[in-house]
Design an enzyme around this catalytic site. Structure first.
Site, PDB file in Angstrom:
ATOM      1  N   ALA A   6      71.473 133.156  61.952  1.00 40.92           N
ATOM      2  CA  ALA A   6      72.290 131.951  61.751  1.00 40.92           C
ATOM      3  C   ALA A   6      71.700 130.880  62.665  1.00 40.92           C
ATOM      4  O   ALA A   6      72.121 130.726  63.812  1.00 40.92           O
ATOM      5  CB  ALA A   6      73.738 132.246  62.099  1.00 40.92           C
TER       6      ALA A   6
ATOM      7  N   GLY B  93      76.079 126.820  69.929  1.00 38.43           N
ATOM      8  CA  GLY B  93      75.729 128.101  69.304  1.00 38.43           C
ATOM      9  C   GLY B  93      76.634 128.381  68.134  1.00 38.43           C
ATOM     10  O   GLY B  93      77.292 127.468  67.629  1.00 38.43           O
ATOM     11  N   ASN B  94      76.660 129.625  67.675  1.00 40.66           N
ATOM     12  CA  ASN B  94      77.583 129.991  66.602  1.00 40.66           C
ATOM     13  C   ASN B  94      78.006 131.440  66.766  1.00 40.66           C
ATOM     14  O   ASN B  94      77.568 132.122  67.704  1.00 40.66           O
ATOM     15  CB  ASN B  94      76.951 129.719  65.231  1.00 40.66           C
ATOM     16  N   ARG B  95      78.846 131.915  65.860  1.00 37.83           N
ATOM     17  CA  ARG B  95      79.498 133.213  66.049  1.00 37.83           C
ATOM     18  C   ARG B  95      78.669 134.409  65.595  1.00 37.83           C
ATOM     19  O   ARG B  95      79.154 135.533  65.580  1.00 37.83           O
ATOM     20  CB  ARG B  95      80.805 133.258  65.257  1.00 37.83           C
ATOM     21  N   SER B  96      77.435 134.205  65.171  1.00 40.33           N
ATOM     22  CA  SER B  96      76.648 135.332  64.649  1.00 40.33           C
ATOM     23  C   SER B  96      76.473 136.425  65.712  1.00 40.33           C
ATOM     24  O   SER B  96      76.165 136.144  66.866  1.00 40.33           O
ATOM     25  CB  SER B  96      75.277 134.824  64.202  1.00 40.33           C
TER      26      SER B  96
END
Ligand code: CTP
Length: 408
Positions: free
Chosen positions: A274, A207-210
């Site tokens: 994102a 995943g990512n930090r969005s």
């Protein structure tokens, strides 16, 4: 004026336990750059004092028609108000406003006043449901008065039911919406927000930090300006705004299907999500165990949703992308603007403290195809959302597509 900044708000406070929350509302409105003047009823002062509001707003707060001998206070206040809000608003005040009574400073001011009015009722469920109250609410609604809440929840005396005042942030949003132009009326705007999660196995993902805050701010702004908004929201914890259709997705593939299904009907698409660029090629359907050793994760690219929209777009559709860059922000952004056939791209500088993913602010420039760019600066997400909607309006009403929306 697209922003609430500089607008004059009359904040009416009537007698209810929720009156203490109006102090927070006063602060939210002031922080948005609005000029707030509070008017309290006598009963409100049993719960909270005018001094609280004058300290928070920097303006005198009033209670009585006779607070300023020598001037006709209710007439001056009414004429110096761009938007009025009453929070909490009792059944009694709703009844007075419906009937046109003017027996105190707040009621007199609102009778003289002729602008947008937002009411945030708070009372016991029986009083709210009473035929008399509902008739008064219907009368006021038919005159264009906007109601926020009441919502379900615990009330004084241990009761539970519809009657609790909405949260200050939601009431503030309704006030902002009341002074915004309805320049996206009749349009359909599709917004994506949040990260995507690409499964490694049933418990792990890439995943990512969005946080989803930016896309949610755009969805909220577009809806407030009259658009019919669909928000395709990845796995973020942020609450979506009311009054928008929300489609929850997890993966880039799910986001792609949701977006492609709705693309043809959309006048404008803003891809603020994102989207993960890579995903595990063969996700395990059982949890991977440590004993089996460190796994070799083979990755493959996810579909480039925005790239596909850029290929498929029909003339007149507006396409806005986002980019998060650590280096050569403008150059990299300009390359994406061109390669994905976009009208505009918000290029964010990320990797610095206090801006970008998860924060309240963005350090960004807006690159505009065939137009003047908006230079790099620090924005609140709400400001940036407002600027993106301004651009959408410009593209939708610009030469070539004006006819489609029947605008000149
Ligand atoms: N985007 C998308 N689908 C993807 C990846 C990105 O639709 N699989 C969209 C994003 O929502 C954003 C824009 O494309 O609006 C740019 O995303 P970004 O990740 O910055 O660009 P990429 O094209 O993925 O390039 P790179 O990651 O190499 O910088």
């Amino acid at each position: 004026m697209p922003e609430p900044r500089g607008r004059r708000v009359l904040l009416g406070v009537t007698g209810g336990v929720a009156a203490y929350k109006s102090a927070l509302l006063a602060r939210l409105l002031s922080e948005a750059g609005m000029d707030v003047t509070a008017v309290l009823t006598d009963s409100a002062t049993r719960f909270v004092g005018p001094e609280t509001f004058s300290a928070l707003t920097g303006h005198s707060a009033y209670v009585s028609l006779w607070d300023r001998p020598g001037e006709i206070l209710h007439v001056r206040l009414a004429h110096e108000t761009d938007v009025a809000v009453v929070a909490p608003c009792t059944a009694n005040t709703i009844a007075k406003l419906a009937q046109g009574l003017a027996d105190d400073l707040l009621a007199s001011t609102l009778l003289e006043y002729d602008g947008p009015l937002v009411l945030a009722p708070a009372m016991h469920p029986g009083m709210w449901g009473a035929v008399a109250t509902q008739t008064n609410v219907a009368t006021l609604s038919s005159r264009g008065v906007r109601f926020v809440g009441p919502v379900d929840g615990p009330l004084a005396h241990g009761d539970i039911g519809p009657g609790r005042m909405s949260e200050p942030a939601e009431i503030a949003d309704a006030v902002f919406a009341a002074v915004r132009p309805r320049d996206l009326d009749g349009t359909r705007v599709l917004v994506t927000a949040g990260p995507t999660h690409e499964p490694i196995d049933p418990v792990r993902y890439i995943g990512n930090r969005s946080s989803g805050k930016m896309g949610v701010a755009i969805a909220r702004e577009a809806a407030a300006r009259g658009a019919e908004v669909t928000l395709v929201l990845g796995p973020a914890t942020i609450a979506p705004p009311p009054a928008v259709e929300v489609i929850r997705v997890q993966t880039a593939d799910e986001m792609r299907s949701a977006v492609i299904d709705r693309f043809t009907a959309a006048d404008a698409v803003v891809m603020a999500a994102a989207v993960a660029d890579f995903r595990p090629k063969a996700p395990n359907d059982r949890k991977m165990k440590k004993d089996a050793g460190v796994p070799d994760l083979m990755l493959e690219p996810t579909p480039d949703i925005l790239g596909e929209l850029g290929e498929r777009r029909r003339s007149g559709q507006v396409l806005v992308g986002f980019a998060a860059e650590t280096d050569d922000v403008e150059e990299a952004g300009r390359a994406k603007l061109r390669s994905k056939h976009l009208d505009a791209l918000v290029a964010n500088r990320v990797g610095r403290e206090g801006t970008g993913f998860g924060s309240e602010r963005n350090d960004a420039t807006i690159l505009v195809a065939g137009g003047r760019d908006v230079p790099m600066r620090i924005w609140s997400k709400a400001e940036l959302a407002s600027a993106v909607c301004d651009l959408i309006v410009r593209f939708l009403t610009g030469p070539g597509v004006a006819g489609r929306l029947g605008r000149s």
